[in-house]
Design a protein around this motif. Structure first.
Motif, PDB file in Angstrom:
ATOM      1  N   CYS A  76     -17.722  -1.746 -20.735  1.00 14.08           N
ATOM      2  CA  CYS A  76     -16.877  -2.770 -20.135  1.00 14.08           C
ATOM      3  C   CYS A  76     -17.478  -4.138 -20.442  1.00 14.08           C
ATOM      4  CB  CYS A  76     -16.782  -2.548 -18.626  1.00 14.08           C
ATOM      5  SG  CYS A  76     -15.855  -3.818 -17.765  1.00 14.08           S
ATOM      6  N   HIS A 110     -11.906  -3.265 -14.503  1.00 18.09           N
ATOM      7  CA  HIS A 110     -11.387  -4.119 -15.567  1.00 18.09           C
ATOM      8  C   HIS A 110     -10.582  -3.270 -16.534  1.00 18.09           C
ATOM      9  CE1 HIS A 110     -11.152  -7.286 -18.514  1.00 18.09           C
ATOM     10  NE2 HIS A 110     -11.732  -6.535 -19.423  1.00 18.09           N
ATOM     11  N   TRP A 112      -8.478  -3.208 -20.416  1.00 18.85           N
ATOM     12  CA  TRP A 112      -8.302  -3.880 -21.693  1.00 18.85           C
ATOM     13  C   TRP A 112      -7.644  -2.901 -22.658  1.00 18.85           C
ATOM     14  CZ3 TRP A 112     -12.826  -1.788 -19.968  1.00 18.85           C
ATOM     15  CH2 TRP A 112     -13.525  -0.940 -20.815  1.00 18.85           C
ATOM     16  N   LYS A 113      -7.151  -3.453 -23.762  1.00 21.50           N
ATOM     17  CA  LYS A 113      -6.510  -2.591 -24.759  1.00 21.50           C
ATOM     18  C   LYS A 113      -7.240  -2.721 -26.082  1.00 21.50           C
ATOM     19  CE  LYS A 113      -2.871  -5.921 -25.768  1.00 21.50           C
ATOM     20  NZ  LYS A 113      -1.454  -6.156 -25.815  1.00 21.50           N
TER      21      LYS A 113
END
Length: 114
Positions: A76, A110, A112-113
């Motif tokens: 992360c 968190h 995200w892509k």
């Protein structure tokens, strides 16, 4: 958008009805014999609107889902935790599938892509 229709004869609600012989959609009154052909073929539309808070809560719950695959190959970028859940979905405004990650740290979550 689907709207309510009312009978021209008695002002009661017209209900959708199928004419099976002619294979057309009609709106018919249940009180009198009035019928009219449908000009719009949408009988019912259910639109679901989610708030941003609802979508965020769903994504935070994804990290606790035991059926989703997990990886320790990514970290992360927000908390440096070494485990994430991942899944594929269609991203808004994009074509094809996108790989999404959600941090498994419960205090971070968190997303995200790739």
């Amino acid at each position: 958008m689907s709207t309510m229709k009312f009978c021209r004869e008695c002002n009661n609600i017209l209900y959708p009805k199928e004419d099976k012989e002619q294979k057309i959609l009609l709106y018919a009154c249940r009180n009198c014999d009035h019928q009219e052909a449908a000009d719009n073929f949408i009988v019912y539309r259910n639109q679901i609107h989610h708030s941003v808070a609802d979508r965020t809560r769903v994504l935070q719950d994804v990290a606790a889902d035991p059926t989703l695959p997990r990886t320790k190959a990514v970290k992360c970028i927000q908390c440096n935790h070494g485990e994430a859940v991942f899944f594929q979905a269609t991203a808004r405004g994009e074509e094809g599938m996108t790989l999404f990650f959600v941090c498994c740290n419960p205090s971070c979550a968190h997303r995200w892509k790739d």
